[in-house]
Design an enzyme around this catalytic site. Sequence first.
Site, PDB file in Angstrom:
ATOM      1  N   SER A 354       0.835  -1.206   0.000  1.00 18.94           N
ATOM      2  CA  SER A 354       0.000   0.000   0.000  1.00 18.94           C
ATOM      3  C   SER A 354       0.866   1.251   0.000  1.00 18.94           C
ATOM      4  O   SER A 354       1.920   1.286   0.637  1.00 18.94           O
ATOM      5  CB  SER A 354      -0.899   0.008   1.239  1.00 18.94           C
ATOM      6  OG  SER A 354      -1.547   1.255   1.382  1.00 18.94           O
ATOM      7  N   TYR A 579      -5.809 -12.473  -6.820  1.00 17.25           N
ATOM      8  CA  TYR A 579      -4.537 -12.463  -6.080  1.00 17.25           C
ATOM      9  C   TYR A 579      -3.833 -13.820  -6.122  1.00 17.25           C
ATOM     10  O   TYR A 579      -4.440 -14.852  -6.433  1.00 17.25           O
ATOM     11  CB  TYR A 579      -4.774 -12.064  -4.623  1.00 17.25           C
ATOM     12  CG  TYR A 579      -4.998 -10.575  -4.457  1.00 17.25           C
ATOM     13  CD1 TYR A 579      -4.007  -9.761  -3.922  1.00 17.25           C
ATOM     14  CD2 TYR A 579      -6.184  -9.984  -4.860  1.00 17.25           C
ATOM     15  CE1 TYR A 579      -4.200  -8.401  -3.785  1.00 17.25           C
ATOM     16  CE2 TYR A 579      -6.390  -8.621  -4.727  1.00 17.25           C
ATOM     17  CZ  TYR A 579      -5.396  -7.832  -4.193  1.00 17.25           C
ATOM     18  OH  TYR A 579      -5.575  -6.486  -4.068  1.00 17.25           O
TER      19      TYR A 579
END
Length: 780
Positions: A354, A579
């Site tokens: 992130s 993912y």
Amino acid sequence: MAKRTFSNLETFLIFLLVMMTAITVALLSLLFITSGTIENHKDSGSHYFPTTQSPPATQGSTTTQSSTTTQSSTTTQSSTATQTSPETSTPEPPLFQNFSGYHIGVGRADCTGQVADINLMGYSKSGQNAQGILTRLYSRAFIMAEPDGSNRTVFVSIDIGMVSQRLRLEVLNRLQSKYGSLYRRDNVILSGTHTHSGPAGYFQYTVFVIASEGFSNQTFQHMVTGILKSIDIAHTNMKPGKIFINKGNVDGVQINRSPYSYLQNPQSERARYSSNTDKEMVVLKMVDLNGDDLGLISWFAIHPVSMNNSNHLVNSDNVGYASYLLEQEKNKGYLPGQGPFVAAFASSNLGDVSPNILGPHCVNTGESCDNPNNTCPIGGPSMCIAKGPGQDMFDSTQIIGRTMYQRAKELYASASQEVTGPLASAHQWVNMTDVIVWLNSTHAAKTCKPALGYSFAAGTIDGVGSLNFTQGKTEGDPFWDTIRDQILGKPSEEMKECHKPKPILLHTGELSKPHPWHPDIVDVQIITLGSLAITAIPGELTTMSGRRLREAVQAEFASHGMQNMTVVISGLCNVYTHYIATYEEYQAQRYEAASTIYGPHTLSAYIQLFRNLAKAIATDTVVDLSRGPEPPFFKQLILPLIPNIVDRAPIGRTFGDVLQPAKPEYRVGEVAEVIFVGANPKNSVQNETHQTFLTVERYEATSTSWQIVCNDASWETRFYWHKGLLGLSNATVEWHIPDTAQPGIYRIKYFGHNRKQDILKPPVILSFEGTSSAFEVVTT
């Protein structure tokens, strides 16, 4: 459990049942037209659409009004039709051969699509529809060919959330129509930057179509055209040159958003690394034989989610801002999106990375929620959100993007290691639901049919889910299981067993109406340039997953005589499969693991498959690779729910009229704002008379003319569309006046298209423009 109080549960249950019933009816109503619509893409030819278009934002301020008849608003069918023989391609220009290096071509083209009345792709947040534009989206293509032209490869980085299988198949079809066998499935990589602020609606699998709130053929076609145009430009501009590679760390822009998953990996493995994110940036520098700049590709692991899920402006996020800064620096005198130098900041193993480096905090209390479930004492997981480093999401986007730009610029300037050697490529289609994975010489496991776990619905600290699910769920919930079973049916025991310890929320691999909900057939692909190998990953690898795959591929090359290969992870390529977490991370079942749709051995399967490709390249046996089962292409897809309606201006007004004028004077650092009578911006993907929604223009006294200083691709402008009732709307143009602005007289122009329909006549799209009064900019 506060989230399970009776009144809230009852209210939500009624809402859910109504919505799911509506969706089910809509899906079932399509069944009569979807039978027999699954095609193998090689059996689907294509109509080639010319991709030439005028440069953006260079038109004068007196554009004449024009119109175009719209296509049917119910069209959802791709341009593919009966296959015809490939068109004869334009004769290849003679290539200069007596030099050391590669033929290099770079190209960039707009691929923005709709900027209104379409969902933004990435957060899967209902109601997060586009309502304007912060920056345009671009496709950036790089073609590399050996001196004799015998082998070539294409890498395309696109400012979109991810590449869909439908997008890739259509691009390959049209490339074949124009270039024959020159650009193919094995030597063309399409990679999404993963911005979460680009339009959705370009997918064919049902999960993504529902998340997109329908399939937008207009946006799909615009993306395809932009990708093709960038490749065409690169193809036309090929020239002899050299490629250099450099690597270096980028600090201060990342955190691992699932550190508790990362900690599940063996301590001995974690001890080999100084960080729980990959900090290394890899840069390719491309120059001609005179040393003049051509382009740059950078790979770096970071999520482009600095712009959060409250955003409604189409933009390319932090990696796009890095591209913007470098291209503006190298293309002096050009407007954004123009000029010969092309800089791509491509995605890598960003799955758990992130840019919101201040970390997760409870938005209601301010305390940290950096715990295994990312939940707050008051309000639960929905209050746990990560932000930073700026004062708002615009500021954060620029801070992160600027840091990446500065590091890439340094690495580009100091790059001295030349990339030399032959080019090669290898590709297979693989049925990822049925891969036998050899764990060791005696034990094997198997991948699963796709499924999403409970923690998928929780979202992440970058964008939490709306239903108060919690990350780290390893057990199901009887309430949600009952809802699922009543609407979609029960998952099979075989699927439950295969995915353990994932509790299955959606058994997508067992759902096939109106089309399969997730892909079974997936691309695996590697292209090599000398000692550089680019692995095209069809999803989001976590940090440790990327490290394992890189090492395995590098070791495979080395075992067959190709020593010291640099292996780059290129993410979000060719088809999207969510993912790819490690086996150990999978046990924790946070968001990334719950979204690893082919089960706990997904990563091991990919490592096995990519090693096989590496071996084929290293041993020169690519021709012996099986082609694999080709993916389907669906003709009929769910329509967008937002209708096309006629635009209307208020009584006594016309489109483009100024409703709120500019002030007479502004200082640098202030915001010039003008409000116009507007029309729906999505009309502009049907009539491309104007290539920008706005310009800021400065009066030049010497030439007595207005000169464009920025457009809607500029980061200092913002275009907001405010939708009213019955076709009425306003458009707000903001210019955040930078410190570099020259004092002088300025004006703001708005360019739009309105939808008009007379009785018993087909609708037409008409162009219009509006101009503000002149205002002065002064320095402080």
